[in-house]
Write an enzyme that holds these catalytic residues in place. Sequence first.
Site, mmCIF file in Angstrom:
data_model
loop_
_atom_site.group_PDB
_atom_site.id
_atom_site.type_symbol
_atom_site.label_atom_id
_atom_site.label_comp_id
_atom_site.label_asym_id
_atom_site.label_seq_id
_atom_site.Cartn_x
_atom_site.Cartn_y
_atom_site.Cartn_z
ATOM 1 N N LYS A 110 41.117 21.323 -12.643
ATOM 2 C CA LYS A 110 41.661 22.347 -13.542
ATOM 3 C C LYS A 110 41.576 21.881 -14.985
ATOM 4 C CE LYS A 110 43.962 25.201 -10.350
ATOM 5 N NZ LYS A 110 45.079 25.738 -9.656
ATOM 6 N N LYS A 189 32.976 26.762 -3.311
ATOM 7 C CA LYS A 189 34.157 26.902 -2.442
ATOM 8 C C LYS A 189 34.904 28.207 -2.774
ATOM 9 C CE LYS A 189 38.797 25.613 -1.880
ATOM 10 N NZ LYS A 189 39.908 25.733 -2.758
ATOM 11 N N LYS A 192 40.698 31.287 -5.298
ATOM 12 C CA LYS A 192 41.234 32.360 -6.148
ATOM 13 C C LYS A 192 40.867 32.118 -7.602
ATOM 14 C CE LYS A 192 45.055 32.671 -3.037
ATOM 15 N NZ LYS A 192 46.193 31.784 -2.750
#
Length: 320
Positions: A110, A189, A192
């Site tokens: 992230k 992958k 969301k």
Amino acid sequence: MRVLSGIQPTGRPHWGNFFGAIRQYIDLQDDNDGFYFIADMHALTTVRDAAALKQYTLDAALDLMALGLDPKKATLFVQSQVPEVSELTWLLMTGTPMGLLERCHAYKDKKEKGLNADAGLFTYPVLMAADILIYDSEVVPVGQDQIQHIEVARDLAGSFNHTFGETFKLPKAKTLDHSAKVPGTDGEKMSKSYNNTLPLFGNVKQIRKQIMRITTDSRAMEDPKEPEGDHLFQLYRLFASPEDVETMAAMYRRGGFGYGDVKKAVAEASETYFAEARARREELEANLDYVHETLRDGAARAREVAADVLLRAQKACGLR
Ligand code: AQP
């Protein structure tokens, strides 16, 4: 055997969540003592809207129950309803090396994508370790992306046991062949946050459109193709019988077929596969009192176990 896992209420669940993790919850609920929770405290690192978080939490309960999680066989609850978890998180945090957390990929990924990394995201694996250890969990069914976090839980449990004496059970991750890392519509992958998901529930026509937009390679139709490395084939394999998978694999190797036909087959197979769950979800939506009652009962049962383990840990390190 105590089996435990959790799902974050961060939006609608996708095929990756189901085939990587939720399907295991359902398969394991008959012969084990299953504890499954909706990780609303983890979701706080991304959902910053109270009404949305409440709605997503309820949605996640509806989704799990509709997909076949049976509250008579397993304990279903919401993470924040067991405050003992936060207390254990602090105990574990005091023995967590910074370097261990810096290496954790959820945070690293992230951060690399330029997303804001707060302390909640950084220490997420410690909260997850507490989630696991506080129920004396032995097996944790998950997708591949969570294996590293379960290793962290094992490390923290092992080092706590080493310092203060035998306190925690050491948990093990459990993943499934072929679906530990379900690819998304772009071949990465399914996730969301990558915006490449195919949802379990929702408008069938829209999902069909998303399926028809799955990226494919640009080789000529008549060229033979190796099925194993193809993400569309991997998605087809989630739904089809072993015989149909073999037939499709042979078709790939022969060449001369259109990806559009494979996409249609994926759409049809997925619609059939989830039809029952869709119908069950509608029934549950009309019976929300039952869903709330299930979550209340689940939290009460989970708290009993958590209180015992927390006390054991507090005594071990001198807090009681
Ligand atoms: N693509 C996947 N293949 C297999 N398993 C997957 N899981 C998630 N994506 C895949 C597994 O689903 C369970 C619940 O995961 P979660 O609620 O933590 O969801 P997530 O990891 O946050 O899902 P996303 O979509 O990947 O969210 P972001 O983008 O926010 O990280 C876990 O067992 C997970 O392994």
